[in-house]
Design an enzyme around this catalytic site. Structure first.
Site: not given
Length: 505
Positions: A262-264
């Site tokens: 994910s972006k996180r």
């Protein structure tokens, strides 16, 4: 394969394109080109509530930067356009009517409140509410209305959706090109919504109709669409159309291997998950992109290709042309592939070395200018050729080579402690005398003369070479010290030695 291969990449313009999407596009492109087929781009923008301004342009620019060119798509029309679903909305109604006409779809008038009550009721009984073959005859829909009753409700403009009528008591036999045969009992499926009363189809209907009309032969998409496969195959059967072949690609996993990337993960571990920079039009928040971080497109495509596929050999570096030649769906893995930021940098280092020095010089010149340095291009070319093998990005060049352009104004304390001894000033003064006498200040001449002088003095090389390097660079690093001396020239070499003696003694 005798049929003419046609594949598509069909993203929704709801935000930036994740690298998982880029990989899906890449695999579609490789498969099409391998078989002399067509690769289409279709923008699936039926859900106007989630539409994000600029996202479509971003998708096209990302594919363009990666070298994944499409044969048909928006601004590149073929015979099967338009290529935005929002421009095709008038054609979906006739297909949903077809399904109603042959008994494979029905009107459902259930209100949000009615469905909510059913969900709560199911929860209290410890089950989950699903609208499908088991309970649809007891719900608020047209399956138990006469034609006259239905007509009245439609004329009264009651809100409705149109649902697909899943066949009851049937075992669906499905085939996935990567995962093999899959059997599904239709009793566990629900009757998905195909059409809303606002005249817009849902993803499922629009997707199937468009793939059919665009003559798509293979649907190559992410694993997250696997649960939709029974519905999509059932829709093809309901229309009496031949279904394309389906292939569901493995997930790209976090570096830990636990869960989808994910972006996180990128934010926490310091790597991009988007191909190019994305600026959120609502918040103005900037998300890093591989392009802006200094990666080459070849790095990204090579890295992504090997996240889920290999050609059966130990080869790791592939040009796009080589990937096309070697790509086979049968060699795509079933299980998820762990993303490795360090491996990505390893690919980047390789591709940076492959770049023509002239191109690297052109990219380095603005960095030099930002440091108020404006050298001759031929000089910069010589420096870049010397230091590039130590670099992973062009942005590393200044740190690796600043001493070719500016004299040190201070000295690294740790290096100075190691290299500058009590008698270093005395020996540097003697070295200055030796260098002053040299007419020819080329690298080979300086090296030969200085080494010969060290030998005749009966010294260890470290006694001269370490303080010399420290004087020229400001630290114990950098390429061949004689190359540095010859490059900056005799006057500058002597000047730096004098400065070091003044500062360090």
């Amino acid at each position: 394969m005798n049929q003419h291969i046609r594949v598509r990449f069909a993203p929704s313009p709801t935000g930036p394109l994740h690298i998982g999407g880029v990989r899906t596009a890449l695999y579609n492109y490789l498969f099409a080109k391998k078989h002399g087929g067509d690769f289409l781009l279709r923008i699936e923008d039926t859900d106007q509530t989630r539409f994000v301004e600029g996202a479509e342009t971003y998708i096209k620019e990302s594919l363009d930067w990666c070298g994944i060119s499409y044969d048909e798509g928006p601004e590149q029309p073929g015979d099967c356009g338009p290529y935005r679903q929002s421009e095709r909305k008038d054609l979906y109604a006739e297909y949903v009517d077809q399904l109603i006409g042959n008994g494979r779809a029905y009107y459902a008038f259930d209100t949000a409140e009615e469905l909510d009550a059913k969900r709560k009721e199911a929860e209290q009984q410890g089950t989950k509410f699903s609208y499908g073959p088991k309970n649809r005859d007891d719900l608020n829909n047209s399956l138990h209305l006469s034609a006259e009753e239905l007509k009245v409700r439609l004329e009264n403009e009651e809100a409705y959706v149109i649902r697909f009528k899943t066949e009851a008591h049937k075992t669906l036999e499905l085939h996935d090109e990567i995962r093999g045969y899959i059997e599904v009992d239709t009793e566990v499926l629900d009757d998905k919504i195909l059409f809303k009363s606002d005249g817009m189809p849902t993803y499922h209907l629009a997707n199937i109709v468009d793939d059919h009309l665009m003559k798509i032969t293979h649907v190559i998409r992410g694993e997250e669409w696997l649960p939709s496969l029974p519905l999509h195959v059932s829709l093809y059967q309901a229309f009496g159309w031949e279904a394309p072949k389906f292939a569901h690609l493995p997930l790209i996993l976090k570096p830990s291997g636990k869960g989808k990337l994910s972006k996180r993960d990128g934010d926490q571990l310091g790597f991009p998950v988007f191909p190019i920079e994305w600026i959120d039009p609502a918040s103005g928040a900037v998300s890093a992109g591989y392009r802006e971080e200094g990666y080459l497109p070849e790095t990204l495509t090579n890295m992504l290709a090997l996240l889920g596929w290999n050609d059966g050999t130990d080869q790791e570096f592939f040009s796009l042309e080589e990937m096309v030649e070697k790509f086979e769906l049968s060699r795509v893995h079933k299980s998820g592939a762990k993303f490795d930021p360090e491996k990505t940098e390893w690919f980047q280092h390789h591709y940076l070395q492959e770049q023509p020095v002239e191109d690297l010089v052109d990219q380095f010149l603005p960095i030099l200018a930002s440091n108020d340095v404006y050298p001759e291009k031929t000089y910069v070319k010589e420096v870049v050729a010397t230091i590039k093998e130590r670099a992973t990005f062009v942005s590393d060049f200044w740190e690796l080579s600043f001493f070719y352009f500016v004299a040190p104004t201070e000295f690294d304390a740790k290096s100075a402690k190691k290299a500058w001894k009590n008698d270093s000033e005395e020996w540097m003064r003697a070295l200055i005398g030796k260098l002053e006498s040299l007419e020819d200040f080329s690298k080979d001449k300086v090296q030969a003369e200085v080494k010969d002088w060290i030998n005749t003095q009966g010294l260890g090389f470290g006694k001269i070479m370490q303080p010399l390097r420290l004087s020229l660079v400001g630290a114990m690093r950098g390429p061949d010290v004689f190359h540095i001396a010859a490059s900056i020239g005799k006057a500058e070499t002597l000047s730096r030695l004098h400065f070091a003696m003044e500062k360090l003694s």
